[in-house]
Design an enzyme around this catalytic site. Sequence first.
Site, PDB file in Angstrom:
ATOM      1  N   CYS A 163       3.550   8.260   0.734  1.00 30.37           N
ATOM      2  CA  CYS A 163       4.255   7.243   1.874  1.00 30.37           C
ATOM      3  C   CYS A 163       4.369   5.898   0.749  1.00 30.37           C
ATOM      4  CB  CYS A 163       3.509   7.068   2.985  1.00 30.37           C
ATOM      5  SG  CYS A 163       4.013   5.864   4.282  1.00 30.37           S
TER       6      CYS A 163
ATOM      7  N   CYS B 160      -0.184   2.201   8.749  1.00 32.07           N
ATOM      8  CA  CYS B 160       0.734   1.382   8.014  1.00 32.07           C
ATOM      9  C   CYS B 160       0.392  -0.281   8.341  1.00 32.07           C
ATOM     10  CB  CYS B 160       2.034   1.321   9.136  1.00 32.07           C
ATOM     11  SG  CYS B 160       3.418   0.580   8.476  1.00 32.07           S
TER      12      CYS B 160
ATOM     13  N   CYS C 265       2.072  -2.990  14.969  1.00 27.95           N
ATOM     14  CA  CYS C 265       2.234  -2.388  13.350  1.00 27.95           C
ATOM     15  C   CYS C 265       1.333  -3.816  12.569  1.00 27.95           C
ATOM     16  CB  CYS C 265       3.420  -2.516  13.105  1.00 27.95           C
ATOM     17  SG  CYS C 265       3.585  -2.195  11.133  1.00 27.95           S
TER      18      CYS C 265
ATOM     19  N   CYS D  46       6.360  -7.682   6.609  1.00 27.30           N
ATOM     20  CA  CYS D  46       7.836  -7.042   7.284  1.00 27.30           C
ATOM     21  C   CYS D  46       7.989  -8.225   8.457  1.00 27.30           C
ATOM     22  CB  CYS D  46       7.430  -5.796   8.059  1.00 27.30           C
ATOM     23  SG  CYS D  46       8.986  -5.045   8.782  1.00 27.30           S
TER      24      CYS D  46
ATOM     25  N   CYS E   9       7.365  -5.478  15.027  1.00 17.69           N
ATOM     26  CA  CYS E   9       6.743  -4.500  16.041  1.00 17.69           C
ATOM     27  C   CYS E   9       5.368  -4.867  16.295  1.00 17.69           C
ATOM     28  CB  CYS E   9       6.828  -3.116  15.500  1.00 17.69           C
ATOM     29  SG  CYS E   9       8.381  -2.598  14.969  1.00 17.69           S
TER      30      CYS E   9
ATOM     31  N   GLU F  45       0.960  -1.128   0.133  1.00 15.91           N
ATOM     32  CA  GLU F  45       0.074  -0.073   0.079  1.00 15.91           C
ATOM     33  C   GLU F  45       0.888   1.094   0.006  1.00 15.91           C
ATOM     34  OE1 GLU F  45      -1.606   0.197   4.201  1.00 15.91           O
ATOM     35  OE2 GLU F  45      -1.968  -1.766   3.633  1.00 15.91           O
TER      36      GLU F  45
HETATM   37  N1  SAH Z   1       9.969  -0.227   9.171  1.00 14.99           N
HETATM   38  C1  SAH Z   1      10.254   1.183   9.185  1.00 14.99           C
HETATM   39  C2  SAH Z   1       9.318   1.959   8.203  1.00 14.99           C
HETATM   40  C3  SAH Z   1       7.936   1.533   8.402  1.00 14.99           C
HETATM   41  S1  SAH Z   1       6.687   1.853   9.646  1.00 14.99           S
HETATM   42  C4  SAH Z   1      10.187   1.950  10.585  1.00 14.99           C
HETATM   43  O1  SAH Z   1       9.916   1.036  11.519  1.00 14.99           O
HETATM   44  O2  SAH Z   1      10.262   3.045  10.719  1.00 14.99           O
HETATM   45  C5  SAH Z   1       6.380   3.515   9.486  1.00 14.99           C
HETATM   46  C6  SAH Z   1       6.312   4.294  10.874  1.00 14.99           C
HETATM   47  O3  SAH Z   1       4.935   3.932  11.263  1.00 14.99           O
HETATM   48  C7  SAH Z   1       7.162   3.676  12.176  1.00 14.99           C
HETATM   49  O4  SAH Z   1       7.537   4.720  12.826  1.00 14.99           O
HETATM   50  C8  SAH Z   1       6.007   2.596  12.780  1.00 14.99           C
HETATM   51  O5  SAH Z   1       6.658   2.586  14.192  1.00 14.99           O
HETATM   52  C9  SAH Z   1       5.005   3.386  12.722  1.00 14.99           C
HETATM   53  N2  SAH Z   1       3.596   2.576  13.180  1.00 14.99           N
HETATM   54  C10 SAH Z   1       3.505   1.374  12.710  1.00 14.99           C
HETATM   55  N3  SAH Z   1       2.435   0.886  13.208  1.00 14.99           N
HETATM   56  C11 SAH Z   1       1.913   1.914  13.797  1.00 14.99           C
HETATM   57  C12 SAH Z   1       0.584   2.121  14.570  1.00 14.99           C
HETATM   58  N4  SAH Z   1      -0.396   1.169  14.749  1.00 14.99           N
HETATM   59  N5  SAH Z   1       0.119   3.471  14.729  1.00 14.99           N
HETATM   60  C13 SAH Z   1       1.221   4.449  14.850  1.00 14.99           C
HETATM   61  N6  SAH Z   1       2.270   4.305  14.155  1.00 14.99           N
HETATM   62  C14 SAH Z   1       2.473   2.978  13.663  1.00 14.99           C
END
Ligand code: SAH
Length: 345
Positions: free
Chosen positions: A104, A332, A118, A111, A115, A91
Amino acid sequence: MEPDFLSMTSGEWRSWMEQAGEKPFRGDIVFRHLHQRHAVSYDEMTDLGKALREKLSKECPLNYPRIETVQRAEDGTAKFLLRLYDGKAVECVLMKYKFGYSLCISSQAGCRMGCRFCASTLGGLERSLTAGEMAAEVYTVERSENLNISHIVIMGCGEPFDNYDALLRFLELIHDEKGRNLSKRNITVSTCGLPNRIRQFADEGTGVSLAISLHAPNDEIRKKIMRVAEGVPMEKLMDAVRYYQEKTSDRVTFEYILIDGINDSDDNARELAERLKGMLAHVNVIPVNPVEECGFARPSEARIRRFMAVLEEKGVNVTRRREMGKNIDAACGQLRARAGKKLDH
Ligand code: SAH
């Protein structure tokens, strides 16, 4: 893996032409059509001879993604679910700002960083994108919306530093003045924090901006929400960021999602300020976008404001991420995760 001709640099296209017995400058013509005019077929390249266009169509197939769904929010944000040639989905999110359009983009389908908040990580990593596929996200949106994107953030699905070579190639492609010619200053790469790659990226001197997903003031909390923290102590990450700053003299953005009761107390803010002392840093606070499967909640407005106020009192430069397109699952990986579920059932 299909051969991927959108990943070829202008230099590689010139060599291709030479090998095909053509004048090298024709390589620049193809590159310009692909990366500046967003041609999706060689038939559009009418300034090349018909025989050459046919040869290119046969030998260098283009695998553009297909836009499967577009969700639009009232604030102008649009989220695209793109289907790649092999059925994988990624996406990207288009956002309208005063300064222009920002996109974006995703660097991987899925991935493997794990995390816990996420949605992109729910089904693990399916595969990394090629440089051409990353560029195609930009071109597909520009072409279908008939607009120019001025800023790119690599913050969609995936960990860009887990797809390092493709990332560098993508930056070269999109910056090439013979093609899209997008300023590197207007590109931000976001990472969950892989120290060796951060150092390598510093040495590379790409000129793009770096954002670090920190999300916690210490290892104990970071380990609760980010699997990468189990192998990378925060001090090691911060050392790499300091190295990056020494090399590039660039301000680094630390992203900090606020999760109710996990990382949002006054003490957490004070500890974070302490950590960042002396760094040319900027904290971007983002209230967590709740993902059903993850079970994290966003703090109250009062708590969010208080957390930011404590940081400010301590002299930390802090902003709040404008939340866009919440009603369209713009966080994300959410759209992709839902599309995946629909396919499974
Ligand atoms: N892997 C990279 C880039 C993709 S994630 C990274 O970790 O930076 C992009 C951003 O979205 C990151 O800061 C991530 O922590 C955040 N993110 C992921 N899930 C989220 C959520 N549910 N709410 C808010 N931010 C989120």
